[in-house]
Design a protein around this motif. Structure first.
Motif, mmCIF file in Angstrom:
data_model
loop_
_atom_site.group_PDB
_atom_site.id
_atom_site.type_symbol
_atom_site.label_atom_id
_atom_site.label_comp_id
_atom_site.label_asym_id
_atom_site.label_seq_id
_atom_site.Cartn_x
_atom_site.Cartn_y
_atom_site.Cartn_z
ATOM 1 N N THR A 2 -7.781 9.331 3.433
ATOM 2 C CA THR A 2 -7.067 9.804 4.816
ATOM 3 C C THR A 2 -7.002 10.477 5.188
ATOM 4 N N ARG A 3 -6.682 10.972 6.509
ATOM 5 C CA ARG A 3 -6.634 11.621 7.476
ATOM 6 C C ARG A 3 -6.114 12.601 7.191
ATOM 7 N N PRO A 4 -5.229 14.231 6.752
ATOM 8 C CA PRO A 4 -3.725 14.918 7.036
ATOM 9 C C PRO A 4 -2.677 14.408 8.266
ATOM 10 N N LEU A 5 -1.829 14.430 8.148
ATOM 11 C CA LEU A 5 -0.835 14.102 8.437
ATOM 12 C C LEU A 5 -0.884 15.032 9.810
ATOM 13 N N TYR A 6 0.028 14.827 11.504
ATOM 14 C CA TYR A 6 0.066 15.519 11.949
ATOM 15 C C TYR A 6 1.565 15.085 12.984
ATOM 16 N N ALA A 30 -5.017 12.420 23.214
ATOM 17 C CA ALA A 30 -6.378 13.174 22.940
ATOM 18 C C ALA A 30 -6.668 14.014 21.616
ATOM 19 N N LEU A 31 -5.418 14.783 21.100
ATOM 20 C CA LEU A 31 -4.791 14.724 19.625
ATOM 21 C C LEU A 31 -6.390 13.763 18.049
ATOM 22 N N ALA A 32 -5.695 13.072 18.575
ATOM 23 C CA ALA A 32 -5.886 11.476 17.853
ATOM 24 C C ALA A 32 -7.536 11.379 17.569
ATOM 25 N N ARG A 33 -7.976 10.939 18.829
ATOM 26 C CA ARG A 33 -9.436 11.185 19.454
ATOM 27 C C ARG A 33 -10.050 12.345 19.317
ATOM 28 N N LEU A 34 -9.710 13.547 18.751
ATOM 29 C CA LEU A 34 -10.884 14.648 18.989
ATOM 30 C C LEU A 34 -11.105 15.499 17.323
ATOM 31 N N GLY A 35 -9.294 15.241 17.342
ATOM 32 C CA GLY A 35 -9.018 15.968 15.893
ATOM 33 C C GLY A 35 -9.195 15.067 14.422
ATOM 34 N N PRO A 36 -9.130 16.360 13.836
ATOM 35 C CA PRO A 36 -9.454 15.127 12.296
ATOM 36 C C PRO A 36 -7.746 14.549 11.619
ATOM 37 N N TYR A 37 -7.168 14.822 13.200
ATOM 38 C CA TYR A 37 -5.707 14.203 12.197
ATOM 39 C C TYR A 37 -4.981 12.910 12.362
ATOM 40 N N ASP A 38 -3.910 11.808 11.541
ATOM 41 C CA ASP A 38 -3.333 11.581 11.535
ATOM 42 C C ASP A 38 -2.038 11.583 12.268
ATOM 43 N N VAL A 39 -1.930 11.501 14.175
ATOM 44 C CA VAL A 39 -0.511 12.303 14.694
ATOM 45 C C VAL A 39 0.300 10.794 14.244
ATOM 46 N N ARG A 40 1.422 10.855 14.005
ATOM 47 C CA ARG A 40 2.711 10.574 14.650
ATOM 48 C C ARG A 40 4.046 11.327 15.426
ATOM 49 N N VAL A 55 0.451 3.906 21.388
ATOM 50 C CA VAL A 55 1.032 5.333 19.939
ATOM 51 C C VAL A 55 2.667 4.802 19.364
ATOM 52 N N ARG A 56 2.341 4.819 18.533
ATOM 53 C CA ARG A 56 3.775 4.251 17.796
ATOM 54 C C ARG A 56 4.411 5.356 17.950
ATOM 55 N N VAL A 57 5.597 5.519 18.979
ATOM 56 C CA VAL A 57 6.902 6.662 18.332
ATOM 57 C C VAL A 57 7.864 6.472 17.304
ATOM 58 N N THR A 387 -10.120 21.855 26.323
ATOM 59 C CA THR A 387 -8.874 22.464 26.354
ATOM 60 C C THR A 387 -8.625 22.393 24.877
ATOM 61 N N LEU A 388 -8.794 21.098 24.230
ATOM 62 C CA LEU A 388 -8.160 20.555 22.585
ATOM 63 C C LEU A 388 -9.627 21.791 21.888
ATOM 64 N N PRO A 389 -10.462 21.527 21.382
ATOM 65 C CA PRO A 389 -11.344 22.115 20.757
ATOM 66 C C PRO A 389 -10.640 23.742 20.410
ATOM 67 N N PRO A 390 -10.626 24.348 21.490
ATOM 68 C CA PRO A 390 -10.588 26.096 20.280
ATOM 69 C C PRO A 390 -8.817 25.654 20.035
ATOM 70 N N PHE A 391 -8.062 24.703 20.644
ATOM 71 C CA PHE A 391 -6.704 24.998 19.339
ATOM 72 C C PHE A 391 -6.635 24.991 18.307
#
Length: 403
Positions: A2-6, A30-40, A55-57, A387-391
């Motif tokens: 399970t990925r950490p929640l964002y 982009a965050l859901a695609r490039l990051g290690p997170y489960d984005v909500r 994207v579920r809102v 732009t996202l990787p440095p963040f």
């Protein structure tokens, strides 16, 4: 695994009622695609949850006074309601790694999550040059006591957050300079800061610049169609801050020097009637087209049909439309001080930047472009892939737990 929640909490997100907040949708995808997170994604409001572009809102209830007067009055109550909304959807605060709030009045949601889980990061994303809520509450926004109260309340919130994310260096400088307003001539912001010169500047733990990236799979130069003449475009809310009348006045001044030209203006707002009246009075009706707002997915075709994009804003933290136009192969002109100016190399900025609220200077820039048709160079990448990787690396440097 399970990925950490964002958690991404924002009042600006496309949905059944509006297309506004497209930059938030692009960021989340982009965050859901490039990051290690489960984005909500969580947005305030009534009605059922919904999905947009996969994207579920989730909606949650909040309490606010009209015009967001006293924006922190219900902060504790809203925070408790938000935690209940999480649990109702099977989200335990202990599973949340990051709670990312958009705009200062929503920072209490991030802090509520962190109170429930001290290991969660509480972030605030600054999309505007005003981060103290001093323009909120129309009836009391000029009251000095009202300003002082909210200045110190927001300053306390800013100090408790784990990190502050800014859409540009200009936005970060403006925030850290508060209450100094000498860097801008925008009257509304100067009025906000009036009487606060003795107040202490913000104290923050960590800051990061995350420019609004562009979905370069959609915003691309592919499909540009050659055309005759000069086509200028603008997409903006028609307000005094965005200053569309300065663009119209500049075109009126340069009308005989631009050859066969047209302006396509997309936007609505309180200055729409004044803009239409100016066009009619100056006999520009055959040159200026007022176009209805449209879905974000329709903008790439609009940008590709332009020769030049102009954003005459007097007070602009970034200007996503400038980056989107550039990604479509269309150069942009913007006012000095806008965050989008940072996309240009310093040695080229004099060519593409104009003083705010100066029709004569903008007219001269339009004449220069019409005669020279220069190619615009960019100093920074536009894609979220860059732009996202440095963040994400910056997030990893923040302490994950507090006593």
């Amino acid at each position: 695994m399970t990925r950490p929640l964002y958690l991404y909490v924002t009042p600006f997100f496309p949905g059944p009622e509006t297309w506004r907040g497209a930059y938030s949708l692009d960021f989340v995808r982009a965050l859901a695609r490039l990051g290690p997170y489960d984005v909500r994604v969580f947005v305030p409001g009534r009605g059922p949850d919904y999905a947009v572009d996969g994207v579920r809102v989730c909606r949650f209830r909040e309490w606010r006074l009209p015009s967001m007067m006293f924006p922190l009055l219900f902060a504790r109550r809203n925070g408790a309601a938000f935690l209940r909304a999480l649990r109702a959807r099977g989200i335990a605060p202990a599973d949340v790694a990051v709670c990312h709030a958009n705009t200062a009045p929503y920072a209490p949601y991030a802090l509520a999550v962190r109170r429930a889980n001290p290991a969660a990061l509480a972030l605030l994303h600054h999309h505007f040059l005003d981060s103290y809520g001093l323009a909120l509450g129309r009836a009391l926004r000029r009251c000095c006591l009202h300003k002082l109260l909210h200045y110190f309340l927001f300053r306390s919130i800013h100090a408790r957050l784990d990190g502050h994310v800014f859409v540009s260096e200009a936005a970060r400088r403006a925030f850290l300079a508060v209450p100094d307003a000498s860097w801008t001539d925008w009257p509304d912001y100067r009025r906000q800061m009036r009487g606060l010169a003795w107040c202490p500047s913000p104290t923050v733990r960590a800051t990061c610049v995350l420019r609004n990236g562009v979905d370069t799979d959609r915003f691309t130069p592919d499909g540009r169609i050659p055309h005759a003449g000069l086509v200028i475009g603008c997409v903006a809310n028609l307000t005094e801050q965005k200053d569309p009348l300065t663009l119209l006045r500049a075109l009126d001044l340069a009308r005989d020097d631009l050859g066969d030209w047209r302006l396509r203006l997309i936007g609505t707002g309180p200055l729409l009637r004044a803009c239409r009246d100016f066009v009619r009075e100056r006999g520009l009706g055959d040159r200026v087209a007022f176009e209805a707002e449209r879905d974000h997915d329709a903008l790439p075709a609009f940008f590709r049909a332009l020769d030049l994009f102009v954003l005459p804003s007097r007070f602009e933290s970034f200007g996503c439309v400038c980056a989107e136009a550039a990604a479509c192969g269309t150069p942009f002109v913007v006012c000095r001080g806008a965050g989008a100016a940072e996309l240009l190399p310093p040695e080229d900025r004099d060519h593409w930047l104009v003083p705010p609220h100066d029709p004569a200077a903008l007219a001269e820039a339009l004449r220069r472009f019409a005669h020279e048709r220069p190619t615009q160079r960019l100093a920074l990448p536009l894609s979220f892939d860059a732009t996202l990787p440095p963040f994400l690396r910056w997030l990893d440097t923040l302490p994950k737990a507090r006593p």
